[in-house]
Design a protein around this motif. Structure first.
Motif, PDB file in Angstrom:
ATOM      1  N   ALA A 204       1.067  -1.063  -0.005  1.00 39.09           N
ATOM      2  CA  ALA A 204       0.044   0.001   0.092  1.00 39.09           C
ATOM      3  C   ALA A 204       0.936   1.278   0.062  1.00 39.09           C
ATOM      4  CB  ALA A 204      -0.901   0.113   1.241  1.00 39.09           C
ATOM      5  N   SER A 208       1.320   3.964  -3.253  1.00 37.57           N
ATOM      6  CA  SER A 208       0.706   5.357  -3.103  1.00 37.57           C
ATOM      7  C   SER A 208       1.822   6.401  -3.286  1.00 37.57           C
ATOM      8  CB  SER A 208      -0.235   5.616  -1.945  1.00 37.57           C
ATOM      9  OG  SER A 208       0.540   5.326  -0.816  1.00 37.57           O
ATOM     10  N   VAL A 211       1.424   9.560  -5.078  1.00 37.95           N
ATOM     11  CA  VAL A 211       0.431  10.651  -4.527  1.00 37.95           C
ATOM     12  C   VAL A 211       0.226  10.815  -3.316  1.00 37.95           C
ATOM     13  CG1 VAL A 211      -0.734  10.067  -6.711  1.00 37.95           C
ATOM     14  CG2 VAL A 211      -1.236   8.629  -4.741  1.00 37.95           C
ATOM     15  N   ASP A 212       0.874  10.288  -2.365  1.00 40.47           N
ATOM     16  CA  ASP A 212       1.124  10.436  -0.910  1.00 40.47           C
ATOM     17  C   ASP A 212       0.878  11.948  -0.568  1.00 40.47           C
ATOM     18  OD1 ASP A 212       0.773   8.152   0.107  1.00 40.47           O
ATOM     19  OD2 ASP A 212       2.766   7.653   0.362  1.00 40.47           O
ATOM     20  N   ILE A 222      -6.835   8.623  -1.258  1.00 44.64           N
ATOM     21  CA  ILE A 222      -6.143   7.611  -1.848  1.00 44.64           C
ATOM     22  C   ILE A 222      -6.969   6.428  -1.673  1.00 44.64           C
ATOM     23  CG2 ILE A 222      -3.743   6.602  -2.387  1.00 44.64           C
ATOM     24  CD1 ILE A 222      -2.676   9.065  -1.222  1.00 44.64           C
ATOM     25  N   GLU A 223      -6.856   5.406  -2.633  1.00 43.58           N
ATOM     26  CA  GLU A 223      -7.205   4.149  -2.413  1.00 43.58           C
ATOM     27  C   GLU A 223      -5.903   3.211  -3.001  1.00 43.58           C
ATOM     28  OE1 GLU A 223     -11.234   2.288  -1.394  1.00 43.58           O
ATOM     29  OE2 GLU A 223     -11.333   3.546  -3.548  1.00 43.58           O
ATOM     30  N   ALA A 224      -5.480   2.277  -2.601  1.00 44.85           N
ATOM     31  CA  ALA A 224      -4.193   1.518  -3.013  1.00 44.85           C
ATOM     32  C   ALA A 224      -4.421   0.142  -2.537  1.00 44.85           C
ATOM     33  CB  ALA A 224      -2.966   2.264  -2.842  1.00 44.85           C
ATOM     34  N   SER A 295       5.766   3.796  -7.176  1.00 48.44           N
ATOM     35  CA  SER A 295       4.298   3.464  -7.555  1.00 48.44           C
ATOM     36  C   SER A 295       4.394   2.578  -8.841  1.00 48.44           C
ATOM     37  CB  SER A 295       3.729   4.730  -7.863  1.00 48.44           C
ATOM     38  OG  SER A 295       3.423   5.415  -6.621  1.00 48.44           O
ATOM     39  N   LEU A 352      -4.493   1.841  -8.073  1.00 45.54           N
ATOM     40  CA  LEU A 352      -4.056   3.030  -7.151  1.00 45.54           C
ATOM     41  C   LEU A 352      -5.045   4.129  -7.842  1.00 45.54           C
ATOM     42  CD1 LEU A 352      -2.424   5.022  -5.749  1.00 45.54           C
ATOM     43  CD2 LEU A 352      -1.021   5.246  -7.851  1.00 45.54           C
ATOM     44  N   ALA A 354      -6.552   8.330  -6.491  1.00 43.95           N
ATOM     45  CA  ALA A 354      -6.258   9.503  -5.968  1.00 43.95           C
ATOM     46  C   ALA A 354      -6.906  10.470  -6.509  1.00 43.95           C
ATOM     47  CB  ALA A 354      -4.811   9.783  -6.113  1.00 43.95           C
TER      48      ALA A 354
END
Length: 358
Positions: A204, A208, A211-212, A222-224, A295, A352, A354
């Protein structure tokens, strides 16, 4: 240091407008006195340091001074002198981006020759690589460089990177482009094999990486996640799989899924990492490049610490999809990323997503 400079720096917090201070710095620079401007920057830094609660006048003046010294021909040595005092990793990354945007590799050799910041050298090297420059300085083969996190990156741009867009600066500010994702519409439906989520905390974090900064420095979310399938996931079933795997970002996905290429995805991730979201500047070019690669490596399921060449080869064997802005989860303003990657054996799906808003 000149007592007047100390007085100016100490009094910044009392000023409602710092225009006069900036005008003084610009006047002295035009007169050829770059050392005065560097001294002023040092005085400002020593007054506020890296105190995030310091009045905005300090950051405003320091930012302009950094731009003046890094972007002006003949002032590189004074920019390096300033950065030898400003021991802040984020400011050093910024300075490297500014320097590389305005000068040739030959002009910037002084940065590698001086006993300045090793972090500045490392960042500057990668900023120059991003601009297609070749750096042959002996420092490039030094043990320190090879042990630096940025030392994992290739010393020239690879095909997956192409010619990435970089931030452009001037004394008063800057601008950057947000690359569009021109995905080819993917159509069809098919049976989705049984699946299970397989995301580890390490996966995870790697997924991410690019895009963190949207979540940490702006309003992003965010979803990863990764998923394993008991059987091959057919190309026609990828859209149905994205709906099936219980992700918020794909809830209600009916249209908008398209196929894309690894270079398109890399450029989008690089822009997100290097220039940031709605309210932040990102991580600039050098670390933006590294985070984009992290990523990509996680999306394709590359082995930990795999060389960039192996990551790129695997990326081209995977199937890439984009679904940015296709559901209500996305803000649909300017900062949307939705990537899904199916492994070559079609048994692994990595996602991923975002989105950020102003």
């Amino acid at each position: 240091m000149d007592d007047d400079l100390k007085r100016i720096a100490a009094g910044l917090a009392e000023l409602g407008d710092v225009t006069a201070v900036l005008a003084l710095a610009e006047k002295r620079l035009r007169a050829g006195d770059a050392s005065f401007v560097a001294d002023l920057g040092i005085a400002v830094w020593r007054s506020c340091g890296d105190d995030t609660t310091a009045p905005r006048q300090y950051s405003s003046v320091l930012d302009r001074i950094m731009r003046l010294l890094t972007l002006t021909p003949g002032a590189i040595d004074q920019a390096v002198r300033l950065m030898s005092v400003v021991q802040d990793r984020r400011q050093i990354r910024y300075a490297a981006s500014l320097l590389a945007s305005a000068h040739t590799a030959a002009d910037l050799a002084v940065v590698f020759d001086t006993d300045g910041s090793e972090e500045l050298r490392a960042c500057l090297l990668q900023e120059l690589v991003l601009r297609g420059a070749e750096v042959h300085h002996r420092w490039v083969v030094s043990p320190h460089w090879r042990q630096h996190p940025l030392g994992w990156l290739p010393l020239s741009l690879t095909p997956i990177e192409g010619h990435p867009s970089r931030a452009r600066y001037h004394h008063g500010g800057g601008r950057h482009d947000l690359p569009a994702m021109a995905a080819e519409l993917a159509q069809g439906h098919g049976p989705v094999p049984r699946w299970q989520e397989t995301t580890t905390s390490g996966e995870a974090a790697a997924l991410s990486a690019a895009v963190d900064n949207w979540a940490e420095g702006s309003n992003g979310r965010i979803e990863a996640q990764t998923f394993a399938f008991d059987d091959d996931l057919p190309p026609d079933a990828v859209g149905d799989a994205l709906v099936s795997v219980d992700l918020e970002c794909t809830l209600g996905l009916t249209t908008g899924l398209g196929t894309c290429s690894p270079p398109q995805a890399w450029r989008q991730l690089f822009a997100a990492a290097s220039t940031g979201g709605a309210y932040n500047r990102g991580e600039f070019g050098a670390y933006g490049r590294l985070l984009a690669w992290r990523s990509v490596a996680a999306l394709v399921g590359a082995a930990p610490n795999a060389p960039a060449g192996d990551v790129e080869a695997l990326a081209h064997r995977c199937s890439w999809y984009s679904f940015a802005g296709s559901t209500a989860w996305f803000d649909r303003i300017a900062w949307d990323i939705g990537l899904a990657v199916v492994s070559p054996d079609r048994r692994r799906l990595a996602v991923l997503a975002a989105s950020d808003t102003d």
